[in-house]
Structure formats: structure tokens, C-alpha cells
Write a protein that holds these residues in place. Structure first.
Motif: not given
Length: 143
Positions: A62-79
Motif C-alpha cells: 500500500s505505497c507508491e511505486p517510487s517508494n519501492i524503488t528506493g527500498i529495492v535500490d538499498r536492498l540491491e546495494a547490500r546484495g
């Protein structure tokens, strides 16, 4: 369909609210102990079931796709996650949990004690009944 407002129903609603509050508090603390935000931990938990498009993750949380982009970016950076093209539609990016992300999510899940102690007070038959009642309550509810 109108909702019953009898005293028993109101008490159950209040108890469920307390349970959710305790769960969120402990979940956020367990996530922080692993240097994750609660939202990052929830994304990892969602991905345990398999890769998902970012739009579906946003809808589920229940959030904006742009919020998920930031969350996924940070998770991806951590592998902890990867982005991959959807084999059905190459324009769509699927987010998939890595082995490190799966391990982190499973460790977090295992560390949640809040429900274990209260559930330990219930016998196996009572826990099964509670599970079945919760499933029945959630049937048809979109997550």
C-alpha cells in the motif's frame, strides 16, 4: 455488509489492534538489529514466495511505486535482492531475493519471539483452531 458492534466484537477488535501493535514494534526492532528498515524487511518477506514486479510489491505494501524503488535500490546495494527481466514481458523488472536476502529474512522471522510465548500457552489443537479461524477471516482479503 454492516459490521457488528456488540461488546464481544469490540473487545476482539481491541485485542487484535494490541496484537498488531506488539508485532510491528518487535518486527521493526528485529529488522533494525539487522540494519534493515521495517519496510525493507517486509519486502524481503514478500519475496520469499518468489520474484515479484515492483508494482505488485507497492500494491501489496500500500505505497507508491517510487517508494519501492528506493527500498529495492538499498536492498540491491547490500546484495539482498536482484532485479531481473520478466520472461513474460521484458519491459517489466522482477525483484528476486538472493540467498543472502533469504537468510536475512529467515533469521529475522526466527527472531520474532512475541508470538511464541503466547502461542506456547495454547495446545496444538488450539493453535490449529486459531490458524484456521485466522485463515477464514482473511479469505478474500487482498494483501
Amino acid at each position: 455488509m454492516s459490521q457488528p458492534s456488540d461488546p464481544l466484537t469490540l473487545e476482539v477488535v481491541d485485542l487484535m489492534a494490541r496484537l498488531v501493535s506488539v508485532f510491528h514494534k518487535e518486527y521493526d526492532e528485529a529488522a533494525a538489529a539487522r540494519s534493515l528498515t521495517g519496510a525493507q524487511a517486509k519486502v524481503l518477506a514478500l519475496l520469499r514466495r518468489g520474484p515479484l514486479p515492483m508494482r505488485r510489491i507497492a500494491q501489496t505494501m500500500s505505497c507508491e511505486p517510487s517508494n519501492i524503488t528506493g527500498i529495492v535500490d538499498r536492498l540491491e546495494a547490500r546484495g539482498l535482492v536482484t532485479r531481473e527481466a520478466d520472461p513474460q514481458d521484458r519491459r517489466v523488472k522482477l525483484v528476486a531475493v538472493t540467498e543472502a536476502g533469504r537468510t536475512a529474512s529467515e533469521e529475522l522471522r526466527e527472531s520474532l519471539d512475541f508470538a511464541r510465548e503466547p502461542l506456547a500457552a495454547l495446545g496444538e489443537e488450539e493453535r490449529a483452531l486459531l490458524r484456521d479461524l485466522l485463515r477464514r477471516m482473511l479469505d478474500g482479503v487482498r494483501a
